[in-house]
Motif scaffolding. Structure first.
Motif, PDB file in Angstrom:
ATOM      1  N   LEU A  28      51.736  -4.650 -17.790  1.00 19.43           N
ATOM      2  CA  LEU A  28      51.709  -5.153 -19.160  1.00 19.43           C
ATOM      3  C   LEU A  28      51.110  -4.121 -20.099  1.00 19.43           C
ATOM      4  O   LEU A  28      50.173  -3.405 -19.741  1.00 19.43           O
ATOM      5  CB  LEU A  28      50.868  -6.437 -19.264  1.00 19.43           C
ATOM      6  N   LEU A  29      51.657  -4.062 -21.295  1.00 18.31           N
ATOM      7  CA  LEU A  29      51.031  -3.335 -22.397  1.00 18.31           C
ATOM      8  C   LEU A  29      50.518  -4.387 -23.370  1.00 18.31           C
ATOM      9  O   LEU A  29      51.270  -5.256 -23.811  1.00 18.31           O
ATOM     10  CB  LEU A  29      52.034  -2.423 -23.088  1.00 18.31           C
ATOM     11  N   TYR A  58      47.420  -3.540 -18.350  1.00 17.08           N
ATOM     12  CA  TYR A  58      46.940  -4.415 -17.269  1.00 17.08           C
ATOM     13  C   TYR A  58      47.935  -4.398 -16.122  1.00 17.08           C
ATOM     14  O   TYR A  58      49.155  -4.426 -16.334  1.00 17.08           O
ATOM     15  CB  TYR A  58      46.769  -5.854 -17.766  1.00 17.08           C
ATOM     16  N   ASN A  59      47.407  -4.338 -14.906  1.00 12.39           N
ATOM     17  CA  ASN A  59      48.203  -4.486 -13.691  1.00 12.39           C
ATOM     18  C   ASN A  59      47.757  -5.754 -12.972  1.00 12.39           C
ATOM     19  O   ASN A  59      46.549  -6.004 -12.838  1.00 12.39           O
ATOM     20  CB  ASN A  59      48.029  -3.281 -12.765  1.00 12.39           C
ATOM     21  N   TYR A  60      48.704  -6.542 -12.546  1.00 14.51           N
ATOM     22  CA  TYR A  60      48.400  -7.813 -11.894  1.00 14.51           C
ATOM     23  C   TYR A  60      47.464  -7.603 -10.712  1.00 14.51           C
ATOM     24  O   TYR A  60      47.654  -6.696  -9.895  1.00 14.51           O
ATOM     25  CB  TYR A  60      49.682  -8.505 -11.429  1.00 14.51           C
ATOM     26  N   SER A  72      40.784  -6.629 -11.865  1.00 15.31           N
ATOM     27  CA  SER A  72      39.689  -7.485 -12.328  1.00 15.31           C
ATOM     28  C   SER A  72      39.464  -7.372 -13.822  1.00 15.31           C
ATOM     29  O   SER A  72      38.764  -8.192 -14.412  1.00 15.31           O
ATOM     30  CB  SER A  72      38.392  -7.132 -11.596  1.00 15.31           C
ATOM     31  N   ASP A  73      40.045  -6.348 -14.445  1.00 10.04           N
ATOM     32  CA  ASP A  73      39.836  -6.168 -15.880  1.00 10.04           C
ATOM     33  C   ASP A  73      41.040  -5.458 -16.471  1.00 10.04           C
ATOM     34  O   ASP A  73      41.833  -4.834 -15.768  1.00 10.04           O
ATOM     35  CB  ASP A  73      38.566  -5.353 -16.140  1.00 10.04           C
ATOM     36  N   VAL A  74      41.169  -5.580 -17.783  1.00  5.28           N
ATOM     37  CA  VAL A  74      42.181  -4.815 -18.500  1.00  5.28           C
ATOM     38  C   VAL A  74      41.685  -3.378 -18.649  1.00  5.28           C
ATOM     39  O   VAL A  74      40.501  -3.098 -18.468  1.00  5.28           O
ATOM     40  CB  VAL A  74      42.460  -5.418 -19.889  1.00  5.28           C
ATOM     41  N   THR A  75      42.605  -2.468 -18.961  1.00  2.00           N
ATOM     42  CA  THR A  75      42.256  -1.071 -19.184  1.00  2.00           C
ATOM     43  C   THR A  75      42.372  -0.763 -20.674  1.00  2.00           C
ATOM     44  O   THR A  75      43.419  -0.994 -21.277  1.00  2.00           O
ATOM     45  CB  THR A  75      43.197  -0.143 -18.399  1.00  2.00           C
TER      46      THR A  75
END
Length: 756
Positions: free
Chosen positions: A266-267, A277-279, A282-285
């Motif tokens: 996801l963007l 984010y990758n499924y 634990s957190d977004v980047t």
């Protein structure tokens, strides 16, 4: 020419809207902790981006990416086809292999409107589009049809599929690898063949409304409101069943549209910047900070990721509102450290502050503002998580250099702990900042213990208006006096301010406008066991617990007919005052404020609402830079911006000009480019009335009133909750008013002493 104004009920609200389109990103530096320290990891700068073929993107307002192809599209209204035409552009990530075409949106009749909801491009440059054809003629001729269409990269229509009967409105569209084209709307999802557009399968998810869908592993995740909470859930395109809930860090709604990516799952575009984010993570980047990169986030229409360190942004021009593509690349941290970082924390931020930060960062060679917006820490299950975290950080000593205060923060407690700097010495040391140039009553209303811990660049006024003929020469009133006037006119207390007010509405009004009537923070005293507060509780009991708003009634002439006595007013400009004079009352009015407590010192029942309240940390080592930034809000340029946005400026010269302009006729530029005057109108009880300019006497009165307001709005949720919880026992007949007032006095007295 006559232009009209609508008479609307007062609403104090903040609206936040964001539009985000598809994109992706590789995992980079995780979102920084809220240590309020210098952060150089999310700074990007503009870089050259060239398409191999000339293309006009000025009317293309949506952007996305699929595999290695970027696409941009929009609807142009510049042709003679009525609804204009749909324009599509796609190209490789490096700007080569440009494909572009347009499709006519010409309607078949004057009552027909055609527009597209969403579109997506595949890896070969073919576009899939959801088109809506709407006819608003006579009832029997009305239709609202939806079509899914496919166009080749050259603009040839390959197929069209009517999807009206599926009840799918095309709120989003995706290509699901190996399955087909997916679109959705309401509670329905439809999967269609890429080859011929035929419906492969439609699904009824069983939810009330699909807020959003994102692809995952050849299936989808659905984002819905269920059981009074937002949920992100798996949905199988195999059996059409809702699966398990998906854990997502923070609030999914913080990112509005979050769509399929090419460098990550996801963007995510938020108010402060770009995340990925990758499924399973634990957190977004956190990738790119808009403010750190000198990007006005209000102008960002969308983005796609070109590489680990590059994004292509679709930006709207601030002057002519056309669109352009801008490439940004990451600045190495060592290179970015040429400027000192000033940290700023807030719980949400408006566009004026964002613009000021971008302007400051571009123009100041020594300092750069870096922002942490704590509202992004709110979750779907805890809308106050962000403000709780901000308060916890501040109390723990993790104080940023600058804080944008808000009504949710306990300012009195911060002042008691000497967390913020007294700004008076900075003002006295700056010969360019002359206090007499500003409305001192606004500044002074935010003094605590005689010290100025914050500055306010613009404001509104919250008060209560009443016909001058009803109150004579009074400029304030007590609860008893207000009730006596209502009794003399035969007005029921529950209709005092017009229809639609509940107990909670009146309680909120009292906390906003009259908290200082019952609390003296400087003396650590409160007066909730007074006869005046008891009378207020009995007054509140007259109002309904709930109100049925479905039974609409035009109440705009209630004040003229004597059915209502006073009106709650939110004055952000002089036009608001003209509407009250010419429209609501049709006669001279007195801004009398909420009924005050006889024993309260200096309480007027009217209050200043700050646009922003800006504080500097007492422990900052960048005092000079902080003051330079804070001072920028008081420039002529920014003071006028506040006027344009509908607020009173604090700079006296700008404020006086604003008042003088209210005595002049309104103007507009006609079709020939010539300025003409006109008189606005508004409807009161179905009758159109003219809203003429202020007279000199009216101008002088309202200016004097505004300059005489000496308190600011204080909304303390804890105080509101204490009153609400304890007063319920009186309203329900379980306790006497004396008992309830005593309990409220005891609880709030403890709270005041603990927080002052």
């Amino acid at each position: 020419m006559v232009k009209s104004r609508k008479l609307v009920s007062l609403a104090l609200c903040l609206t936040l809207t964001a539009t985000v389109f598809t994109g992706c990103g590789k995992k980079g530096a995780q979102k920084g902790s809220t240590d309020n320290v210098a952060d150089y990891d999310h700074i990007y700068r503009e870089d050259k981006f060239t398409l191999s073929e000339e293309a006009d993107v000025s009317e293309l307002n949506r952007i996305g990416a699929y595999k290695d192809r970027v696409y941009v599209y929009g609807q142009s209204y510049g042709s003679d086809d009525g609804n204009g035409e749909f324009k599509f552009l796609s190209f490789k990530e490096d700007g080569t292999d440009v494909k572009q075409f347009s499709v006519s949106a010409k309607a078949s009749s004057e009552n027909e409107t055609i527009y597209f909801n969403q579109a997506i491009c595949d890896g070969d440059g073919n576009f899939y589009m959801v088109k809506n054809v709407y006819n608003y003629g006579e009832d029997e001729d009305n239709y609202d049809d939806y079509y899914l269409e496919k166009y080749s990269s050259e603009g040839e229509q390959l197929w069209q599929s009517q999807i009206t009967d599926t009840d799918i409105t095309g709120d989003g569209i995706y290509i699901i690898e190996g399955r087909g084209v997916l679109t959705y709307g309401g509670s329905k999802i439809g999967l269609f063949s890429e080859e011929d557009g035929k419906l492969i399968k439609d699904y009824d998810t069983g939810v009330e409304y699909l807020q959003q869908i994102v692809p995952k592993d050849n299936n989808v995740l659905i984002y819905t409101w269920d059981d009074d909470v937002y949920k992100l859930q798996e949905f199988s395109l195999d059996d059409g069943k809702v699966g398990k809930d998906i854990e997502f860090p923070g609030s999914f709604s913080n990112y509005s549209y979050c769509l399929q990516g090419t460098y990550s799952d996801l963007l995510l575009l938020a108010r402060d910047g770009i995340y990925t984010y990758n499924y399973g993570d634990s957190d977004v980047t956190y990738c790119c900070s808009y403010i750190d990169s000198d990007i006005n986030s209000d102008m960002v229409e969308g983005a796609v990721q070109l590489s680990d360190t590059e994004f292509l942004l679709l930006l709207m021009d601030e002057e002519d509102y056309t669109y352009k593509l801008t490439k940004v690349v990451k600045v190495p941290a060592e290179e970015a450290k040429s400027q000192e970082i000033i940290t700023l924390a807030c719980y949400w931020m408006d566009s004026t502050v964002r613009n000021a930060i971008v302007d400051f960062n571009k123009s100041n060679p020594k300092y750069r503002i870096s922002v942490t917006d704590y509202s992004l820490y709110d979750t779907d299950n805890d809308y106050g998580a962000g403000v709780t975290k901000l308060n916890t950080d501040i109390v723990a000593g993790n104080v940023p250099d600058i804080v944008l205060a808000s009504t949710e923060l306990p300012m009195e407690a911060y002042v008691a702990k000497d967390i913020f700097m007294d700004l008076d010495p900075l003002i006295e040391a700056d010969s360019e900042f002359v206090p007499d140039d500003y409305l001192q009553n606004v500044f002074d209303s935010f003094r605590r213990d005689g010290k100025l811990y914050s500055l306010v660049p613009a404001f509104s006024v919250y008060t209560i208006a009443v016909a001058t003929s009803a109150v004579g020469g009074k400029t304030s009133w007590t609860m008893k006096e207000m009730k006596q006037i209502a009794d003399s006119k035969g007005i029921e207390y529950k209709d005092m301010f017009g229809l639609g007010y509940t107990r909670n509405n009146i309680m909120s009004m009292a906390v906003y406008l009259n908290a200082s009537s019952y609390i003296n923070w400087d003396k650590h005293e409160c007066y909730f066991d007074s006869d005046e507060f008891k009378e207020f509780l009995t007054f509140m009991k007259e109002f309904p617990e709930d109100y049925d708003y479905s039974n609409y009634e035009d109440t705009s002439d209630y004040w003229r007919k004597g059915k209502a006595l006073a009106e709650l007013e939110y004055l952000g400009d002089f036009d608001s005052y003209k509407d009250v004079l010419r429209g609501t009352f049709g006669e001279d009015v007195t801004m009398i404020g909420f009924p005050t407590n006889d024993s309260a010192e200096g309480s007027s029942g009217s209050a200043i609402i700050p646009t922003n309240e800006i504080c500097i940390s007492a422990s900052t080592d960048k005092k000079e830079g902080c003051w330079e930034f804070l001072k920028s809000f008081f420039s002529d340029e920014y003071q006028q911006k506040y006027v344009d946005y509908g607020y009173f400026p604090v700079k006296r010269s700008t404020f006086e000009k604003m008042a003088d302009d209210a005595m002049k006729p309104e103007t507009w530029i006609n079709e020939e480019g010539v300025e003409e005057t006109y008189t606005p109108t508004m409807y009161v009880g179905g009758t159109e009335v003219e809203v003429t300019p202020l007279t000199q006497a009216e101008r002088d009165y309202i200016v004097g009133f505004i300059e005489g307001v000496t308190e600011h709005v204080v909304y303390d949720e804890e105080i509101f909750n204490i009153i609400s919880e304890e007063a319920a026992a009186y309203f329900n007949g379980q306790k006497s008013v004396d008992d309830v007032a005593g309990i409220i006095q005891s609880r709030i007295n403890i709270y005041v002493n603990e927080n002052s």
